[in-house]
Scaffold this active site. Structure first.
Site, PDB file in Angstrom:
ATOM      1  CB  VAL A  54      32.892  67.702  41.429  1.00  0.00           C
ATOM      2  CG1 VAL A  54      34.085  68.613  41.136  1.00  0.00           C
ATOM      3  CG2 VAL A  54      31.591  68.497  41.370  1.00  0.00           C
ATOM      4  CB  CYS A  55      35.559  63.151  42.702  1.00  0.00           C
ATOM      5  SG  CYS A  55      35.135  63.880  44.293  1.00  0.00           S
ATOM      6  N   PRO A  56      35.419  62.724  39.572  1.00  0.00           N
ATOM      7  CG  PRO A  56      33.669  61.656  38.441  1.00  0.00           C
ATOM      8  CD  PRO A  56      34.023  62.315  39.748  1.00  0.00           C
ATOM      9  CB  ILE A  59      40.274  61.645  39.188  1.00  0.00           C
ATOM     10  CG1 ILE A  59      40.017  61.930  40.676  1.00  0.00           C
ATOM     11  CG2 ILE A  59      41.160  60.420  39.019  1.00  0.00           C
ATOM     12  CD1 ILE A  59      39.085  60.936  41.351  1.00  0.00           C
TER      13      ILE A  59
END
Length: 184
Positions: A54-56, A59
């Site tokens: 999920v993070c990328p 970002i």
């Protein structure tokens, strides 16, 4: 967790430089503190771990809006509890992060995450927290998502526009919409 009206904590963290400079392994790092970019609004968002799923997506989405934030005299800092070398390696090896236009700050001692009150009690990593901080260092917006749910950077930009208008803004207000006017 810190909230609206609180002063954002002092910090001084290593970061991977934004853009191509962050991919230059001879000099990829910079120190960023709460005093960096003085006089500007700041959007500071936290993610749990590098090399995740999920993070990328978040970002990259914040990075794609960095010009829109800059147009509003606002800098965007992304923060996780991974170190700067992990951030640099992730940028080098993740196609969508190679051109990232925002710095990736390393809160390896978890001091900033702890001061903000956003460490996950079970995992010990930063929750998906987002803060909008005014030029005086005061938190004007704070939100946090579960580790499994990404946030909407476009909504953060919308809220920033509303805050910077210094007016009463209705639900779903967007820049250019009418402001609310109390009856006289």
């Amino acid at each position: 967790m810190l909230t609206v009206g609180d002063t954002f904590p002092a910090f001084n963290l290593k970061a991977v430089k934004p853009g191509p400079a962050g991919l230059n392994l001879k000099d990829p790092f910079v120190d960023i503190s709460n005093e960096s970019d003085a006089g500007q609004w700041k959007v500071i968002f936290f993610w749990p771990k590098d090399f995740t799923f999920v993070c990328p997506t978040e970002i990259v989405a914040f990075g794609k809006l960095s010009g829109d934030f800059a147009d509003r005299d606002t800098v965007v800092y992304g923060v996780s509890t991974d170190n700067e070398f992990v951030h640099a390696n992730w940028r080098i090896h993740h196609a969508d992060l190679k051109e990232l236009t925002i710095p990736m700050l390393a809160d390896i001692k978890r001091e900033l995450s702890a001061a903000c009150g956003i460490l996950d009690k079970k995992e010990g990593v930063a929750l998906r927290a987002t803060f909008i901080v005014d030029p005086d260092g005061i938190i004007r917006f704070a939100s946090v998502n579960d580790l499994s749910v990404g946030r909407n950077p476009q909504e953060v930009l919308r809220v920033l526009d509303a805050l910077q208008s210094d007016e009463l803004c209705a639900c779903n207000w967007n820049k250019g919409d009418e402001f609310l006017r109390p009856a006289a």
